[in-house]
Design a protein around this motif. Structure first.
Motif, PDB file in Angstrom:
ATOM      1  N   VAL A 298     -17.812  -1.917 -10.363  1.00 10.19           N
ATOM      2  CA  VAL A 298     -17.896  -0.441  -9.759  1.00 10.19           C
ATOM      3  C   VAL A 298     -17.271  -0.551  -8.415  1.00 10.19           C
ATOM      4  CG1 VAL A 298     -19.250   1.645  -9.232  1.00 10.19           C
ATOM      5  CG2 VAL A 298     -19.444   0.393 -11.410  1.00 10.19           C
ATOM      6  N   ALA A 299     -17.863  -1.260  -7.376  1.00  6.34           N
ATOM      7  CA  ALA A 299     -17.525  -1.572  -6.123  1.00  6.34           C
ATOM      8  C   ALA A 299     -15.899  -1.903  -5.998  1.00  6.34           C
ATOM      9  CB  ALA A 299     -18.495  -2.581  -5.286  1.00  6.34           C
ATOM     10  N   PHE A 300     -15.638  -2.690  -6.976  1.00  3.61           N
ATOM     11  CA  PHE A 300     -14.297  -3.211  -6.754  1.00  3.61           C
ATOM     12  C   PHE A 300     -13.325  -2.078  -7.021  1.00  3.61           C
ATOM     13  CE2 PHE A 300     -10.570  -4.560  -9.278  1.00  3.61           C
ATOM     14  CZ  PHE A 300      -9.939  -5.707  -8.273  1.00  3.61           C
ATOM     15  N   MET A 301     -13.441  -1.168  -7.978  1.00  2.00           N
ATOM     16  CA  MET A 301     -12.862  -0.176  -8.489  1.00  2.00           C
ATOM     17  C   MET A 301     -12.709   0.642  -7.269  1.00  2.00           C
ATOM     18  SD  MET A 301     -11.104  -0.969 -11.204  1.00  2.00           S
ATOM     19  CE  MET A 301     -10.424   0.711 -11.195  1.00  2.00           C
ATOM     20  N   ALA A 302     -13.877   1.141  -6.691  1.00  2.00           N
ATOM     21  CA  ALA A 302     -13.965   2.136  -5.388  1.00  2.00           C
ATOM     22  C   ALA A 302     -13.196   1.622  -4.538  1.00  2.00           C
ATOM     23  CB  ALA A 302     -15.380   2.216  -5.283  1.00  2.00           C
ATOM     24  N   SER A 303     -13.086   0.368  -4.380  1.00  2.05           N
ATOM     25  CA  SER A 303     -12.134  -0.482  -3.326  1.00  2.05           C
ATOM     26  C   SER A 303     -10.631  -0.323  -3.572  1.00  2.05           C
ATOM     27  CB  SER A 303     -12.631  -1.681  -2.645  1.00  2.05           C
ATOM     28  OG  SER A 303     -14.022  -1.681  -2.468  1.00  2.05           O
ATOM     29  N   TYR A 304     -10.485  -0.671  -5.002  1.00  7.39           N
ATOM     30  CA  TYR A 304      -9.043  -0.737  -5.404  1.00  7.39           C
ATOM     31  C   TYR A 304      -8.385   0.488  -5.159  1.00  7.39           C
ATOM     32  CZ  TYR A 304      -5.310  -2.231  -8.569  1.00  7.39           C
ATOM     33  OH  TYR A 304      -4.034  -2.407  -8.931  1.00  7.39           O
ATOM     34  N   ILE A 305      -8.741   1.487  -5.552  1.00  9.28           N
ATOM     35  CA  ILE A 305      -7.976   2.880  -5.627  1.00  9.28           C
ATOM     36  C   ILE A 305      -7.387   3.163  -4.109  1.00  9.28           C
ATOM     37  CG2 ILE A 305      -8.100   5.268  -5.819  1.00  9.28           C
ATOM     38  CD1 ILE A 305     -10.091   4.659  -7.904  1.00  9.28           C
ATOM     39  N   PRO A 306      -8.282   3.178  -3.119  1.00  7.83           N
ATOM     40  CA  PRO A 306      -7.727   3.567  -1.592  1.00  7.83           C
ATOM     41  C   PRO A 306      -6.641   2.321  -1.440  1.00  7.83           C
ATOM     42  CG  PRO A 306      -9.872   2.895  -1.398  1.00  7.83           C
ATOM     43  CD  PRO A 306      -9.792   3.178  -3.199  1.00  7.83           C
ATOM     44  N   ALA A 307      -7.088   1.024  -1.662  1.00 15.74           N
ATOM     45  CA  ALA A 307      -6.287  -0.248  -1.465  1.00 15.74           C
ATOM     46  C   ALA A 307      -4.790  -0.046  -1.994  1.00 15.74           C
ATOM     47  CB  ALA A 307      -6.597  -1.376  -1.771  1.00 15.74           C
ATOM     48  N   ARG A 308      -4.565   0.873  -3.305  1.00 17.46           N
ATOM     49  CA  ARG A 308      -3.412   0.811  -3.970  1.00 17.46           C
ATOM     50  C   ARG A 308      -2.707   1.960  -3.228  1.00 17.46           C
ATOM     51  NH1 ARG A 308      -0.259  -1.954  -6.734  1.00 17.46           N
ATOM     52  NH2 ARG A 308       0.592  -0.011  -7.689  1.00 17.46           N
ATOM     53  N   LYS A 309      -3.324   3.069  -2.787  1.00 20.67           N
ATOM     54  CA  LYS A 309      -2.887   4.166  -2.143  1.00 20.67           C
ATOM     55  C   LYS A 309      -2.131   3.694  -0.823  1.00 20.67           C
ATOM     56  CE  LYS A 309      -5.547   7.969  -3.829  1.00 20.67           C
ATOM     57  NZ  LYS A 309      -6.586   9.136  -3.598  1.00 20.67           N
ATOM     58  N   ALA A 310      -2.665   2.673   0.047  1.00 16.97           N
ATOM     59  CA  ALA A 310      -2.170   2.213   0.985  1.00 16.97           C
ATOM     60  C   ALA A 310      -0.755   1.637   1.007  1.00 16.97           C
ATOM     61  CB  ALA A 310      -3.216   1.520   1.881  1.00 16.97           C
ATOM     62  N   THR A 311      -0.653   0.976  -0.204  1.00 16.15           N
ATOM     63  CA  THR A 311       0.536   0.167  -0.435  1.00 16.15           C
ATOM     64  C   THR A 311       1.730   1.256  -0.734  1.00 16.15           C
ATOM     65  OG1 THR A 311      -0.033   0.012  -2.832  1.00 16.15           O
ATOM     66  CG2 THR A 311      -0.782  -1.550  -1.347  1.00 16.15           C
ATOM     67  N   LYS A 312       1.585   2.600  -1.171  1.00 17.19           N
ATOM     68  CA  LYS A 312       2.462   3.415  -1.112  1.00 17.19           C
ATOM     69  C   LYS A 312       3.040   4.086   0.084  1.00 17.19           C
ATOM     70  CE  LYS A 312       0.946   4.048  -6.063  1.00 17.19           C
ATOM     71  NZ  LYS A 312       0.416   5.138  -7.024  1.00 17.19           N
ATOM     72  N   VAL A 313       2.486   3.754   1.215  1.00  7.95           N
ATOM     73  CA  VAL A 313       2.651   4.553   2.460  1.00  7.95           C
ATOM     74  C   VAL A 313       4.224   3.920   2.777  1.00  7.95           C
ATOM     75  CG1 VAL A 313       2.151   4.824   4.943  1.00  7.95           C
ATOM     76  CG2 VAL A 313       0.209   5.053   2.926  1.00  7.95           C
ATOM     77  N   ASP A 314       5.024   4.945   3.205  1.00  5.35           N
ATOM     78  CA  ASP A 314       6.507   4.523   3.674  1.00  5.35           C
ATOM     79  C   ASP A 314       6.141   3.784   5.091  1.00  5.35           C
ATOM     80  OD1 ASP A 314       9.079   4.104   4.097  1.00  5.35           O
ATOM     81  OD2 ASP A 314       9.275   6.019   4.968  1.00  5.35           O
ATOM     82  N   PRO A 315       6.664   2.464   5.293  1.00  4.17           N
ATOM     83  CA  PRO A 315       6.345   1.791   6.365  1.00  4.17           C
ATOM     84  C   PRO A 315       6.938   2.441   7.891  1.00  4.17           C
ATOM     85  CG  PRO A 315       7.108   0.109   4.824  1.00  4.17           C
ATOM     86  CD  PRO A 315       7.287   1.697   4.386  1.00  4.17           C
ATOM     87  N   MET A 316       7.942   3.246   7.586  1.00  3.29           N
ATOM     88  CA  MET A 316       8.301   3.858   8.768  1.00  3.29           C
ATOM     89  C   MET A 316       7.516   5.230   9.108  1.00  3.29           C
ATOM     90  SD  MET A 316      10.942   2.302   9.442  1.00  3.29           S
ATOM     91  CE  MET A 316      11.151   3.302  11.091  1.00  3.29           C
ATOM     92  N   THR A 317       7.104   5.826   8.160  1.00  9.59           N
ATOM     93  CA  THR A 317       6.092   7.038   8.255  1.00  9.59           C
ATOM     94  C   THR A 317       4.842   6.215   8.857  1.00  9.59           C
ATOM     95  OG1 THR A 317       6.800   8.010   6.277  1.00  9.59           O
ATOM     96  CG2 THR A 317       4.616   8.613   7.346  1.00  9.59           C
ATOM     97  N   ALA A 318       4.275   5.152   8.639  1.00  9.90           N
ATOM     98  CA  ALA A 318       3.205   4.454   9.138  1.00  9.90           C
ATOM     99  C   ALA A 318       3.332   4.090  10.592  1.00  9.90           C
ATOM    100  CB  ALA A 318       2.721   3.303   8.322  1.00  9.90           C
ATOM    101  N   LEU A 319       4.406   3.588  10.804  1.00 11.01           N
ATOM    102  CA  LEU A 319       4.836   3.108  12.325  1.00 11.01           C
ATOM    103  C   LEU A 319       5.101   4.207  13.245  1.00 11.01           C
ATOM    104  CD1 LEU A 319       7.461   0.459  11.459  1.00 11.01           C
ATOM    105  CD2 LEU A 319       5.159   0.223  12.359  1.00 11.01           C
ATOM    106  N   ARG A 320       5.321   5.540  12.650  1.00 11.33           N
ATOM    107  CA  ARG A 320       5.486   6.870  13.378  1.00 11.33           C
ATOM    108  C   ARG A 320       4.354   7.373  13.799  1.00 11.33           C
ATOM    109  NH1 ARG A 320      10.260   7.867  10.351  1.00 11.33           N
ATOM    110  NH2 ARG A 320       9.081   9.445   9.169  1.00 11.33           N
ATOM    111  N   TYR A 321       3.253   6.916  12.948  1.00 10.12           N
ATOM    112  CA  TYR A 321       1.733   7.536  13.171  1.00 10.12           C
ATOM    113  C   TYR A 321       1.246   7.428  14.465  1.00 10.12           C
ATOM    114  CZ  TYR A 321      -3.011   8.568  11.973  1.00 10.12           C
ATOM    115  OH  TYR A 321      -4.100   9.262  11.991  1.00 10.12           O
ATOM    116  N   GLU A 322       0.761   8.403  15.056  1.00  7.53           N
ATOM    117  CA  GLU A 322       0.261   8.494  16.471  1.00  7.53           C
ATOM    118  C   GLU A 322       1.302   8.194  17.544  1.00  7.53           C
ATOM    119  OE1 GLU A 322      -3.011   6.056  16.863  1.00  7.53           O
ATOM    120  OE2 GLU A 322      -4.497   7.432  16.008  1.00  7.53           O
TER     121      GLU A 322
END
Length: 322
Positions: A298-322
C-alpha cells in the motif's frame, strides 16, 4: 421418542442432553471420588455435570477415548454408571486409569466411571473445555432435555415437520420450541465477537486509508519541491525509470521503519486481541508477514503514483520553475 426420531428418514443418530453446548444453559456441582477424600487445602471441587441419553455422543460426534459410552442396558435398575471427559481425567486422574473408579453423584448415589470422552467447549470457542461428568438419563433424570438429531446430508431443519409429527403422536399437547441447527447456535454465540472484530476491521480500514492518503500527500509534496532537480536530471539524460526509482528509494526508508515499528507494537498488542481469535495464534507468523507485505505494498503504491507523475513533467517547464 428417541426411537421414533431415529427412524425418521435421513436421521443417522438421535440423543438428548439436559444442557446443550452454546445454548446458554449449564449445570454443575460438587462431587467426591469414592475412597479418595479431599484434603483440607483442596476443598470440594465443582465441575460441569450433564445428563445424557445413549446416542447423544454419536449425534454430537463426541469421541469415546477410553472405555465405552452409555447403552440401552444402563437402565434405572442397572449399575449406576458415569462418563468423564478428557479434561476431567487429566485433572483428577492424571497418574491413573479412571475406568472403574467411582464417584458420588445425584441423590448421593455411587456411579462407576465406564468411559472417557472428548472435551466439549460449552459456552465459547475461545474457552478451554471444562471438566465434565456425564450421567445417563435413566439413572439421573433431568426435568428438561434438549433433543439432538444428526442428519445424513442437506439442511438438518428439513426433518422438523417429521419431528413434530412424532412428538404429536406421543402427546399432542406437548410443544416443541427453539428448533435450530447447531451451526446457528454456534453463530449466535459468536455475535459479540463478530461485532468486535467487524468494528476493529472498520477502524483498521479507515486507518489504512488515512495512512495511504498521508503517504501519498507527503511524497507528492516532496516531489513538487524537487521539480527543478528532477527536470535537471531528465534534461541531462536520466530516464523516467531512474527518477521513479530515486523517489521510491528515498520514500521507502520511512515506510520500512514504520512497518518494522508497527510489527513490534502489534506483537505487544496481541494479548488484547487473543480473546477475539479462534483457530489461529495471536502471534501467527504467516499473518504477521502477510500483513507487513500488504502494508508495504500500500505504501509503495502511494509513493509510486506521484513518482510516475513526476516523470511526465516537461524538463523545460521544470527548469523555468521559480
Amino acid at each position: 421418542l428417541l426411537g421414533r426420531l431415529a427412524s425418521i428418514p435421513g436421521v443417522t443418530a438421535a440423543g438428548a442432553v439436559n444442557s446443550l453446548p452454546f445454548s446458554g444453559s449449564g449445570h454443575g456441582g460438587s462431587f467426591n471420588i469414592i475412597g479418595r477424600p479431599w484434603g483440607p487445602s483442596e476443598g470440594v471441587p465443582d465441575v460441569a455435570q450433564r445428563t445424557a441419553t445413549p446416542g447423544y455422543f454419536e449425534a454430537m460426534r463426541i469421541p469415546v477415548l477410553r472405555g465405552r459410552t452409555f447403552s440401552a442396558q444402563d437402565g434405572a435398575n442397572a449399575e449406576k454408571v458415569a462418563l468423564i471427559d478428557e479434561p476431567f481425567a487429566r485433572q483428577f486422574f492424571a497418574k491413573e486409569d479412571p475406568i472403574g473408579k467411582r464417584l458420588s453423584g445425584p441423590d448421593n448415589g455411587e456411579y462407576t466411571i465406564v468411559g472417557v470422552v472428548g472435551g466439549v467447549k460449552h459456552s465459547s470457542l475461545s474457552e478451554h473445555p471444562e471438566s465434565t461428568i456425564y450421567y445417563v438419563s435413566r439413572q439421573a433424570p433431568s426435568r428438561a432435555m434438549a433433543v439432538v438429531l444428526r442428519t445424513a446430508a442437506g439442511d438438518p431443519l428439513n426433518v422438523t415437520s417429521a419431528v413434530r409429527q412424532e412428538v404429536a403422536a406421543l402427546d399432542r399437547n406437548l410443544p416443541i420450541y427453539r428448533v435450530t441447527a447447531m451451526d446457528q447456535l454456534l453463530g449466535n454465540s459468536l455475535d459479540a465477537t463478530r461485532f468486535s472484530t467487524t468494528l476493529l476491521s472498520v477502524f483498521a480500514g479507515v486507518a489504512l486509508l488515512l495512512a495511504a492518503i498521508g503517504i501519498y500527500g507527503v511524497i507528492s509534496y516532496t516531489v513538487s519541491q524537487r521539480g527543478q532537480e528532477i527536470g535537471i536530471r531528465m534534461a541531462l539524460g536520466a530516464q523516467p525509470g531512474d527518477a521513479v526509482r530515486l523517489i521510491l528509494q528515498q520514500g521507502s526508508l520511512p515506510v520500512l521503519i514504520g512497518v518494522a515499528a508497527g510489527f513490534l507494537m502489534s506483537l505487544a498488542a496481541t494479548r488484547a486481541l487473543s480473546t477475539l481469535l479462534y483457530g489461529i495464534s495471536a502471534t501467527d507468523p504467516v499473518v504477521f508477514v502477510a500483513l507487513s507485505i500488504f502494508l508495504a505494498a500500500v505504501a509503495f503504491m502511494a509513493s509510486y503514483i506521484p513518482a510516475r507523475k513526476a516523470t511526465k513533467v516537461d524538463p523545460m517547464t521544470a527548469l523555468r520553475y521559480e
